[in-house]
Structure formats: structure tokens, C-alpha cells
Design an enzyme around this catalytic site. Structure first.
Site, PDB file in Angstrom:
ATOM      1  N   ASP A   1     -13.789   0.574   6.961  1.00  0.00           N
ATOM      2  CA  ASP A   1     -13.209   0.115   5.704  1.00  0.00           C
ATOM      3  C   ASP A   1     -13.511  -1.366   5.494  1.00  0.00           C
ATOM      4  OD1 ASP A   1     -11.900   0.259   3.312  1.00  0.00           O
ATOM      5  OD2 ASP A   1      -9.884   0.465   4.143  1.00  0.00           O
TER       6      ASP A   1
ATOM      7  N   GLY B   1       0.865  -1.179   0.000  1.00  0.00           N
ATOM      8  CA  GLY B   1       0.000   0.000   0.000  1.00  0.00           C
ATOM      9  C   GLY B   1       0.894   1.218   0.000  1.00  0.00           C
ATOM     10  N   ASN B   2       0.307   2.403   0.187  1.00  0.00           N
ATOM     11  CA  ASN B   2       1.158   3.595   0.136  1.00  0.00           C
ATOM     12  C   ASN B   2       2.016   3.749   1.388  1.00  0.00           C
ATOM     13  OD1 ASN B   2      -1.098   4.016   1.572  1.00  0.00           O
ATOM     14  ND2 ASN B   2      -1.492   6.102   0.839  1.00  0.00           N
ATOM     15  N   PHE B   3       1.630   3.036   2.450  1.00  0.00           N
ATOM     16  CA  PHE B   3       2.406   3.078   3.698  1.00  0.00           C
ATOM     17  C   PHE B   3       3.717   2.303   3.567  1.00  0.00           C
ATOM     18  CE2 PHE B   3      -0.274  -0.579   3.530  1.00  0.00           C
ATOM     19  CZ  PHE B   3       0.580  -1.603   3.881  1.00  0.00           C
ATOM     20  N   GLY B   4       3.722   1.320   2.661  1.00  0.00           N
ATOM     21  CA  GLY B   4       4.845   0.407   2.553  1.00  0.00           C
ATOM     22  C   GLY B   4       4.364  -0.942   2.085  1.00  0.00           C
TER      23      GLY B   4
ATOM     24  N   LYS C   1       3.429  -5.556   8.669  1.00  0.00           N
ATOM     25  CA  LYS C   1       3.228  -4.328   7.906  1.00  0.00           C
ATOM     26  C   LYS C   1       4.461  -3.459   8.139  1.00  0.00           C
ATOM     27  CE  LYS C   1      -1.118  -2.103   6.770  1.00  0.00           C
ATOM     28  NZ  LYS C   1      -2.453  -1.711   7.217  1.00  0.00           N
TER      29      LYS C   1
ATOM     30  N   VAL D   1       3.460  -5.352   3.115  1.00  0.00           N
ATOM     31  CA  VAL D   1       3.203  -6.368   4.126  1.00  0.00           C
ATOM     32  C   VAL D   1       4.051  -7.591   3.787  1.00  0.00           C
ATOM     33  CG1 VAL D   1       1.470  -7.844   5.205  1.00  0.00           C
ATOM     34  CG2 VAL D   1       0.861  -5.520   4.515  1.00  0.00           C
TER      35      VAL D   1
HETATM   36  P1  ADP Z   1      -4.045  -1.287   3.270  1.00  0.00           P
HETATM   37  O1  ADP Z   1      -4.334  -0.286   4.316  1.00  0.00           O
HETATM   38  O2  ADP Z   1      -2.972  -0.859   2.319  1.00  0.00           O
HETATM   39  O3  ADP Z   1      -5.259  -1.755   2.540  1.00  0.00           O
HETATM   40  P2  ADP Z   1      -3.998  -3.924   4.495  1.00  0.00           P
HETATM   41  O4  ADP Z   1      -3.922  -4.033   5.970  1.00  0.00           O
HETATM   42  O5  ADP Z   1      -5.330  -4.168   3.892  1.00  0.00           O
HETATM   43  O6  ADP Z   1      -3.401  -2.510   4.067  1.00  0.00           O
HETATM   44  O7  ADP Z   1      -2.927  -4.928   3.864  1.00  0.00           O
HETATM   45  C1  ADP Z   1      -2.599  -4.922   2.506  1.00  0.00           C
HETATM   46  C2  ADP Z   1      -2.463  -6.331   1.973  1.00  0.00           C
HETATM   47  O8  ADP Z   1      -1.464  -7.055   2.684  1.00  0.00           O
HETATM   48  C3  ADP Z   1      -3.719  -7.154   2.111  1.00  0.00           C
HETATM   49  O9  ADP Z   1      -4.582  -6.975   1.035  1.00  0.00           O
HETATM   50  C4  ADP Z   1      -3.181  -8.572   2.173  1.00  0.00           C
HETATM   51  O10 ADP Z   1      -2.922  -9.067   0.871  1.00  0.00           O
HETATM   52  C5  ADP Z   1      -1.856  -8.403   2.900  1.00  0.00           C
HETATM   53  N1  ADP Z   1      -2.036  -8.633   4.335  1.00  0.00           N
HETATM   54  C6  ADP Z   1      -2.302  -7.704   5.261  1.00  0.00           C
HETATM   55  N2  ADP Z   1      -2.423  -8.247   6.489  1.00  0.00           N
HETATM   56  C7  ADP Z   1      -2.252  -9.573   6.331  1.00  0.00           C
HETATM   57  C8  ADP Z   1      -2.272 -10.704   7.216  1.00  0.00           C
HETATM   58  N3  ADP Z   1      -2.500 -10.555   8.526  1.00  0.00           N
HETATM   59  N4  ADP Z   1      -2.057 -11.929   6.701  1.00  0.00           N
HETATM   60  C9  ADP Z   1      -1.848 -12.087   5.392  1.00  0.00           C
HETATM   61  N5  ADP Z   1      -1.817 -11.080   4.502  1.00  0.00           N
HETATM   62  C10 ADP Z   1      -2.004  -9.828   4.954  1.00  0.00           C
HETATM   63 MG    MG Z   2      -6.768  -3.038   2.785  1.00  0.00          MG
END
Ligand code: ADP
Ligand code: MG
Length: 609
Positions: free
Chosen positions: A451, A337-340, A359, A342
Site C-alpha cells: 500500500d 479510516g474504517n477501523f476507527g 490508532k 488516529v
Molecule cells: P488507513 O489504513 O486508514 O489508511 P493510516 O495508517 O494510513 O490508516 O492512518 C490514517 C491517517 O492517520 C493518516 O493518513 C495520517 O493522517 C494519520 N496518521 C497515521 N499514522 C500517523 C502517525 N504515525 N503520525 C501522524 N499521523 C498519522
Molecule cells: Mg493510509
């Protein structure tokens, strides 16, 4: 547990034959007057009591092994309501057709039967022993998986009972009965060495009596000439109340020392589950259960069902900030995402290593983004539910890292769109029910998610969903029921309720709207809501009373829930308590149908059009 007949106004529950006749008398004894009651002898069965020519007729309605209901010799029906409807049109062998339902008066509640509470206790005991769960985790397990649990219990529960001694010879059974005190009614059940059938041994007047438990062709268990039951444990429970030909009632179980550890008087502290690094818990039969080969995985089979800190040893060392040397960060990226991004990783805890998602904040990010992630962590820190991704901790090192439980099967929308033909509609209902459980928990804790969308529902596996991404979430003040956003952000407008867009007012009712959109995404197998419409166009579309169409093959009751999530005025909209209730009752109703009918209902979608 909800009786499938509970909604019928002419269902009286567990009343006796004479009570039934009394009710029919009071209602005038007209021809075709009828009521339904629970059968006291067979579990899950009913009795239909009908009046004809001032006489009473009582027809047992049996629940068959495949889950359908029938009156002996008659046609099968998928539920008691359907059966009664059928006989109201056609007598088909009854003395007359069902003409007038004898309704319960408002001051006559449905009478709960002894087996209703028993079944609940059985469920609890089974979940406690099999997965080592207690308290809230146990309740969530039961609510989310009751249909599967009931099936498991029906077939295997006796193995977990303290009175079950497994395959031992008769002499050994006697030896065990004679050891220690020998009160009348002390009993055990054993598997007979030669035949694999079961036998009951019971103490009376300091003498052991042995009875064969008959197992007939239809799979029912009984004492010779006695009442027949679907399972051994039901028979045992019955024999505690009625001797049914035995020398005495069953009273005190002769406890199998090997099973004894499984039926602790005091709930055992949770032992860590297997995770590759720890030895499996020393629960007999657990290895079989933790590696289910012959059944669909249940959420409780996953380590992620309870917090890794549920183990007191781990809880002792819990801190918000975790040490960098306990964390291994993989190069594998799970998302960005824009934060960085995962990343995948492993967190080394005291007694186990767990898979985590991390993250990672890009280092060049400005302070505002860092603050945002800290706020996200602060929210997650306060949540602990099987259907919500838990935070393990924060780690400040080469970057700020938010360490979470891992949901390896990824976002729901992607999962469904890439596996359209492998995931049944019933499976989608199961997952969306789990999401409603997680949201009900959030609502109860006074958090708004803001969200909720299929992209933010992550899957542990095909049968286990968790809500994630608390980047926009807020804790509401004790006296507030909504959060007022002062600045416009990058908002997921297509998921937002009118009051969120128009007045920036965010409450759990706004989350309910988003839940409806998430449901729509799920039932359209990862489809995009409102296709190519722009945010503005969507607002006008909704204002004119239009809503998303029913996805292909989406069951009507599910589309009805969506529409109730999209009631314009939030005051009139469902809350998550209601949403969960609706999801649950539909989920239970389709899970209880025999496989052929359930899969007919749950046809796989045709390609998206
Ligand atoms: P954003 O705020 O950018 O939407 P998310 O928290 O939704 O951030 O995380 C972005 C992506 O990272 C998710 O769509 C998923 O593919 C992956 N991800 C995030 N958290 C997890 C997790 N706990 N386990 C597996 N994949 C994850
Ligand atoms: Mg998300």
C-alpha cells in the site's frame, strides 16, 4: 563517497603525475590525448593532463567554494564532466582542445586517494559526535544526508576534533602541551584570542613551536607558503603526512579534555535526546546542533530518527503491550479510516515522554478488523528504520490501540498540495530518496508493503519522510519471493503493478511499481494519478504500453526512474537496491551544485494543469 568524476572512463583517481604521464605514453602520445586525475593537494580538485607535440601539460582544476570547477582563469563548470566536454570543443587557453580521452583499461581501477577514506571517516566521526549515532543508524544518516553533512563538516568539523582547544592564549596552549608526556609531533590547534584566526602549536625536542594558520581572502587555510585547504581539519590531516615547512610531522594530538568526552575510544551509549521533558545531553555544542537556527533541519535532529528503545534503559522495560496509565490520549484526531481513528497522544517512558500517534480501534468493530490491526502490529514490531514509522507498542484498554511514533507534518500528498510554492523540486527528491531507503530496508527484510502511496508517506517535517500504514503488509516466507493473495480486498489498483492485479502476486517488485506512482504523486505535488480513469481503464491503458505523463517541472532523470519502476514484466523491473542507488546519485548530483544552479534546476512548479 562517490567522486563526481567516477563515471568518466578517462578518470584515474588519485594517481601521481608520473603515473599519468606513463598512461598517456602507453596510449600513443597523440595531440590532444588527455586524462583526468584527482589533485593530491587540494580536496575535491582534479588535474587535467594533456599531450601536445609529445609534451605533457598538467592543468589543475579547482573546486571552488560554491561547488563549481574551473581551471585557473577559465570559465566555471558545474562538474568535471561538463568541464572536459567544454574543453573538448574549445581550447579556450589550453595548449589544445581535448581530442582523445585516454581511457582506463579494464584492469586499471580508479585509485582511491588518502582523502577519500579520510572523508568517510570524518563523516562517521562527525555523525557519531553530533547526533550520538552508531551502527546502522549512522550509516543511514550518512547515506541520506551526505551532501548536507559534507557542507557541515567543511565548516565546523574542527570544533569537534580532540586536538582543537578553542579560544585559549598561547601560554595556556603551551601549558597543555607540556603537561603529560611530550613526544615529538604532539600538537594542538587553538583559536587566537585577539584575532580569531587559528594557530598550531607543536612539540619537538621538548620545545613548543607555534605557527600561525593563514586564512586568505578566498577562505583557504594554509601554513606560510604551504598548500592551501578549504578547512582547518584538512590542513591538519595533510600535515600528518607532509611537514610542509613545519619542524616535524604532526603525530599525536594533545587532547582537549573538554572535547575528550566527544571522541570516545569506545562508542558511547546513546543518550536520550531532548524532548521537552529531559535535560539536553551534556555534549558541548549540542544545544546549538539540536536547535538548528541557521540550517535546514536534518532527519537526525529529530527524536524519531532512532527508536525510543535505542536507549538501553528503555529497552530493558520494552514490552509489546504497554500499560494504559503510561499513555495520554488527546482528543485531537490526526486521521481516520474504517477501523476507527488516529489520535495524538503522549507516551510516558522511563526517562522521557514522547509524542505518539494512536490508532484507536472502534469498539463496535468485529473481530476481523481487530485481527487485521494485530497483524499490522506484528509486522511493525519487526521493523526498525529511520525512514519507517515505528510502532511503540499495543495497548488494550477501552479500545485496542496501536501506538506509533508521531509524524506531525502528516501525509506527503496533502503536505505538497498545500505548499506547492514552498517546496523545491530538490526537496521532493530528498524526501523520495528517503522513501527509497525505507523501501530498500523492507525489501532486504523480505516484507512487502502493498500500500505504498503518497498518502501513506508521513512527514516528520519538510525534510524528513517515513513510510507508514502497514495494514496490507505481509512478511514473505524465507523461500518465497511473492505473496499470493487468496481473497480480493479493497485494493489501491492505481498503485498496483500488472502482476498484482492479474495474478494477485505481490513481491517487492510490485512495491517498486507503487514507488513509481508515489514518485509521480510527489513530483506533481499531490496530483491524482490517472485522473478520473476507472481501475479497468487503467489496466487497458497500461497493457497498451501507455504510462503516466511526466509531471510539470519534474527533472528528466526522475521521470526515467518512474518509467523504470513501471516496466511491465516484473523480472525486468528495478529492485529497491537499484531504485535507491538512482535516487541517491541524482539527489547528490543536484545537492552539490551551487545554490543558483540547483534552484534553477529545481524550479517551483507552476500551478497544476
Ligand atoms: P488507513 O489504513 O486508514 O489508511 P493510516 O495508517 O494510513 O490508516 O492512518 C490514517 C491517517 O492517520 C493518516 O493518513 C495520517 O493522517 C494519520 N496518521 C497515521 N499514522 C500517523 C502517525 N504515525 N503520525 C501522524 N499521523 C498519522
Ligand atoms: Mg493510509
Amino acid at each position: 563517497m562517490i567522486d563526481p568524476a567516477a563515471e568518466l572512463p578517462f578518470f584515474y583517481g588519485s594517481i601521481s603525475r608520473s603515473d599519468a604521464e606513463q598512461h598517456l605514453k602507453l596510449a600513443g602520445m597523440g595531440d590532444g590525448l588527455f586524462l583526468l586525475r584527482q589533485c593530491l593537494r587540494s580536496l575535491g580538485g582534479y588535474v587535467l593532463s594533456v599531450v601536445w607535440s609529445l609534451e605533457f601539460y598538467h592543468y589543475p582544476v579547482e573546486k571552488q567554494l560554491n561547488g563549481t570547477y574551473c581551471i585557473a582563469g577559465g570559465k566555471s563548470h558545474c562538474g568535471p564532466a561538463e568541464l572536459c566536454e567544454y574543453y573538448s570543443k574549445d581550447a579556450d587557453g589550453l595548449v589544445c582542445s581535448l581530442r582523445k580521452p585516454c581511457h582506463r583499461s579494464p584492469d586499471t581501477p580508479i585509485k582511491t586517494g588518502v582523502f577519500d577514506s579520510l572523508r568517510d571517516n570524518m563523516l562517521q566521526e562527525y555523525v557519531r559526535q553530533t547526533w550520538n549515532l552508531d551502527g546502522e543508524a549512522m550509516e543511514q544518516a550518512i547515506i541520506s544526508q551526505a551532501p548536507q553533512l559534507e557542507k557541515l563538516i567543511a565548516t565546523t568539523a574542527h570544533e569537534k576534533m580532540s586536538w582543537f582547544h578553542g579560544k585559549i592564549p598561547r601560554q595556556e596552549g603551551e601549558r597543555r602541551l607540556y603537561s603529560g608526556s611530550q613526544p615529538d609531533g604532539k600538537f594542538l590547534v587553538r583559536e587566537r584570542v585577539e584575532s580569531g584566526t587559528f594557530a598550531l602549536s607543536v612539540m619537538y625536542g621538548k620545545t613548543a613551536y607555534h605557527y600561525q594558520i593563514l586564512h586568505d581572502k578566498s577562505g583557504k587555510y594554509s601554513m606560510p607558503e604551504g598548500t592551501k585547504f578549504d578547512t582547518v581539519w584538512q590542513l591538519v590531516e595533510y600535515l600528518k603526512m607532509k611537514p610542509d615547512g613545519l619542524v616535524t610531522l604532526l603525530r599525536e594530538p594533545c587532547v582537549n579534555q573538554n572535547n575528550a568526552g566527544q571522541t570516545p575510544a569506545v562508542p558511547a551509549l546513546r543518550t536520550p535526546r531532548t524532548n521537552g521533558y529531559t535535560p539536553p545531553p551534556k555534549v558541548p555544542g549540542a544545544s546549538k546542533i539540536l536547535a538548528p537556527m541557521d540550517r535546514q533541519p536534518l532527519p537526525m535532529d529529530s527524536d524519531e530518527f532512532v527508536s525510543p528503545y535505542a536507549d538501553p534503559k528503555e529497552l530493558k522495560d520494552k514490552t509489546l503491550f504497554i500499560k494504559r496509565d503510561k499513555l495520554m490520549v488527546d482528543e485531537v484526531e490526526l486521521g481516520s479510516g474504517n477501523f476507527g481513528c488516529v489520535k495524538k497522544g503522549v507516551y510516558k517512558m522511563k526517562s522521557k515522554h514522547i509524542d505518539v500517534a494512536i490508532k484507536v480501534l472502534k469498539s463496535e468493530n468485529e473481530k476481523a478488523v481487530k485481527d487485521e490491526m494485530m497483524r499490522e502490529a506484528e509486522i511493525m514490531h519487526q521493523l526498525d528504520n529511520p525512514y519507517i514509522v515505528r510502532m511503540i507498542g499495543l495497548c488494550e484498554a477501552e479500545a485496542l490501540m496501536l501506538v506509533m511514533e508521531m509524524a506531525p507534518a502528516g501525509p506527503l500528498n496533502k503536505f505538497l498540495s498545500s505548499r506547492k510554492d514552498q517546496v523545491s523540486v530538490e526537496n521532493v527528491v530528498e524526501l523520495m530518496h528517503q522513501v527509497s531507503l525505507g523501501m530498500k530496508y523492507l525489501e532486504e527484510k523480505n516484507f512487502v508493503h502493498r500500500d505504498l502511496a503518497a498518502r501513506n508517506v508521513l512527514l516528520v517535517n519538510q525534510h524528513y519522510a517515513k513510510i507508514s500504514d502497514f495494514g496490507l503488509s505481509k512478511a514473505l516466507g524465507a523461500d518465497d519471493n511473492y505473496y499470493k493473495a487468496r481473497t480480493l480486498g479493497k485494493w489501491p489498483l492505481k498503485w498496483y503493478a500488472p502482476e498484482c492485479i492479474n495474478y494477485h502476486k505481490f513481491s517487492s517488485k510490485g512495491d517498486v511499481w507503487s514507488y513509481g506512482i508515489t514518485m509521480w504523486e510527489a513530483f506533481s505535488y499531490g496530483g491524482k494519478p490517472y485522473k478520473k480513469m476507472k481501475g479497468q481503464e487503467v489496466t487497458a491503458f497500461l497493457q497498451s504500453g501507455k504510462r503516466l505523463e511526466c509531471p510539470a517541472n519534474c527533472p528528466d532523470p526522475m521521470y526515467e526512474v518512474m518509467n523504470d519502476c513501471w516496466i511491465y514484466k516484473y523480472e525486468d523491473r528495478l529492485d529497491f537496491v537499484k531504485v535507491e542507488e538512482r535516487m541517491r546519485s541524482y539527489y547528490y548530483s543536484i545537492s552539490k551544485k551551487p545554490p543558483t544552479e540547483a534552484s534553477e534546476d529545481a524550479t517551483k512548479p507552476k500551478s497544476e494543469d
